[in-house]
Enzyme design. Sequence first.
Site, PDB file in Angstrom:
ATOM      1  N   THR A  64       0.810  -1.225   0.000  1.00 60.67           N
ATOM      2  CA  THR A  64       0.000   0.000   0.000  1.00 60.67           C
ATOM      3  C   THR A  64       0.840   1.270   0.000  1.00 60.67           C
ATOM      4  O   THR A  64       0.334   2.354  -0.316  1.00 60.67           O
ATOM      5  CB  THR A  64      -0.921   0.045   1.236  1.00 60.67           C
ATOM      6  N   CYS A 112      -2.753  -0.022  14.880  1.00 58.87           N
ATOM      7  CA  CYS A 112      -3.701   0.278  13.813  1.00 58.87           C
ATOM      8  C   CYS A 112      -4.740  -0.831  13.678  1.00 58.87           C
ATOM      9  O   CYS A 112      -4.405  -2.021  13.716  1.00 58.87           O
ATOM     10  CB  CYS A 112      -2.967   0.452  12.487  1.00 58.87           C
ATOM     11  N   ARG A 141      -6.919  -4.253   8.686  1.00 60.86           N
ATOM     12  CA  ARG A 141      -6.552  -5.656   8.589  1.00 60.86           C
ATOM     13  C   ARG A 141      -5.030  -5.808   8.608  1.00 60.86           C
ATOM     14  O   ARG A 141      -4.308  -5.093   7.904  1.00 60.86           O
ATOM     15  CB  ARG A 141      -7.112  -6.267   7.305  1.00 60.86           C
ATOM     16  N   ARG A 200       4.043   6.720   3.290  1.00 64.29           N
ATOM     17  CA  ARG A 200       3.262   7.870   3.742  1.00 64.29           C
ATOM     18  C   ARG A 200       2.381   7.448   4.930  1.00 64.29           C
ATOM     19  O   ARG A 200       2.025   6.276   5.062  1.00 64.29           O
ATOM     20  CB  ARG A 200       2.403   8.426   2.601  1.00 64.29           C
ATOM     21  N   CYS A 230      -0.529   6.633   7.619  1.00 60.45           N
ATOM     22  CA  CYS A 230      -1.885   6.096   7.564  1.00 60.45           C
ATOM     23  C   CYS A 230      -2.890   7.165   8.006  1.00 60.45           C
ATOM     24  O   CYS A 230      -2.656   7.894   8.977  1.00 60.45           O
ATOM     25  CB  CYS A 230      -1.977   4.875   8.475  1.00 60.45           C
ATOM     26  N   CYS A 275      -4.878   5.280  11.617  1.00 58.43           N
ATOM     27  CA  CYS A 275      -4.260   5.273  12.957  1.00 58.43           C
ATOM     28  C   CYS A 275      -3.491   6.553  13.256  1.00 58.43           C
ATOM     29  O   CYS A 275      -3.142   6.817  14.400  1.00 58.43           O
ATOM     30  CB  CYS A 275      -3.354   4.060  13.118  1.00 58.43           C
ATOM     31  N   TRP A 304      19.553  20.551  46.753  1.00 61.45           N
ATOM     32  CA  TRP A 304      18.168  20.081  46.641  1.00 61.45           C
ATOM     33  C   TRP A 304      17.411  20.867  45.576  1.00 61.45           C
ATOM     34  O   TRP A 304      16.762  20.293  44.698  1.00 61.45           O
ATOM     35  CB  TRP A 304      17.454  20.217  47.990  1.00 61.45           C
ATOM     36  N   TYR A 323      15.902  19.500  41.996  1.00 58.26           N
ATOM     37  CA  TYR A 323      14.454  19.592  41.767  1.00 58.26           C
ATOM     38  C   TYR A 323      14.165  20.348  40.474  1.00 58.26           C
ATOM     39  O   TYR A 323      13.259  19.986  39.716  1.00 58.26           O
ATOM     40  CB  TYR A 323      13.790  20.291  42.955  1.00 58.26           C
ATOM     41  N   ASP A 347      16.758  15.253  51.235  1.00 55.15           N
ATOM     42  CA  ASP A 347      15.321  15.455  51.411  1.00 55.15           C
ATOM     43  C   ASP A 347      14.836  14.682  52.635  1.00 55.15           C
ATOM     44  O   ASP A 347      15.018  13.463  52.735  1.00 55.15           O
ATOM     45  CB  ASP A 347      14.581  14.978  50.155  1.00 55.15           C
TER      46      ASP A 347
END
Length: 492
Positions: free
Chosen positions: A38, A46, A49, A71, A73, A76, A431, A435, A451
Amino acid sequence: MATLNTTTGTLDADACYPALLARDARFDGRWFVGVTSTGVYCRPICRVRTPKRENCRFFGSAAQAEARAFRPCLKCRPELAPKSDETRWSAMDASRTLARQAAAWLDACDDAEASVEQLAAVIGVSSRHLRRIFAAEHGVTPLQYLQTRRLLLAKQLLTDSALPIGDVAHAAGFASLRRFNAAFAEHYRMQPTALRKEGRAQPDEGTTVLRLAFREPYDVGGVLAFLQARAVPGVETVDVANAVVQRTVSVVHAGKVCSGWLRADFGRRPGQVWVEPSPSLWPAVGTLLPLLRRWLDLDADPQGIALALGEGATPGQRLPGCTDRFELAVRAVLGQQVTVAAARTLAARFVERFGAPLADAPPGADRLFPSAARMSAEPSERIAELGIIRRRADSILEIARRWPELRYASGLGSADDAVAELQGIAGIGPWTAHYMLMRGWSWPDTFPPGDVALRKALGHSEETPLSPKAYLAAAERYRPYRSYAVLHLWRT
């Protein structure tokens, strides 16, 4: 994980095809399948089939599939897939880290004339070296990667938005409508107008939202509860019950500041968050999208994280990031040695005084967090008047004034270098610096030193005290997801 066949440039079909048969969502975004009969490539999930095995070619990225003339789909929609998990950066060598950071720069690139030489200068290597390490990591050239990213973004906007096609071309990063039409026709073998007619979302799904996919499970309640506890009035509102968060955002796109608000809704469809940006943000959607994905940690690997955290981990644990690194930095400084609620109160005062109001915005998300440029000219007394300790006010101003040169601001380079640079700013200790990397860079494998809550969770007590060395050694079990472990242990 499937291995790469260096001769064909494809992944091992023996490993991938069974997952395709099962439509295994764990591999969504990790690889794509091109179908030779295809000329289309699809996500592993997807619902069309399943093609015959001999007609399948498996690729590690959408860019690799498109480089081989497949290319995307229309069913999906590969442009919606979560990105391949990048949370292993901390375990990589320097070249792989640079290649991943180069890809992240390209993801947010808003320069229609961007070149490999420009990217190499930003990364700090030669263009030849960049091409070599990029191809080794991603299987395509930087410009092929960028072209695929722009075309897939355009495809998403043509399907999910009502933007005029000229605006789609600009938002996706093309220099002109003519170039966009030519690239689209060459790669997808159809005109943008034809795709809009064929692929437009159904009316009941809405046509003015961005649909962003993630791998399930996703702990929506945990993420929103974390954000809700820290939501600054005027900037952000969180509705945990309805799984919705709204906030204001400012981004720089194509040299122009675009400000507005957005609404993120987790309740519309499983495995997706639907984001509705204000009209003022649509032109900057190319810059906005990677920010949104990092903010909500949409590209995480929930299975890998659960394995690292072990028994008792919350399914779908995520690490909420930020939409603005300067905002996160200021809030990290304001949160030093105070409760989450107290830090939120200080941040609200800060926004009320220095933040600009946003017109036509929903209540509670109608004020912009002040930018570094805005704050750099303020005297520290104006900040201290809000009940903020003078030393912290000075830290905020130094961050603002040094912002253009900080590694933390760019998001590029070594995490260790960024931490060291941050600690060189008066008032920022280990600390706070860790973070800031954990949430500002979405760095997956850092563990804030010293901590108190983490020490307790790791077994510290008066009878069995943990030394700083033992504290870090105890966290080693969570590599390479120690940042996720921080939230897990805080929670428990």
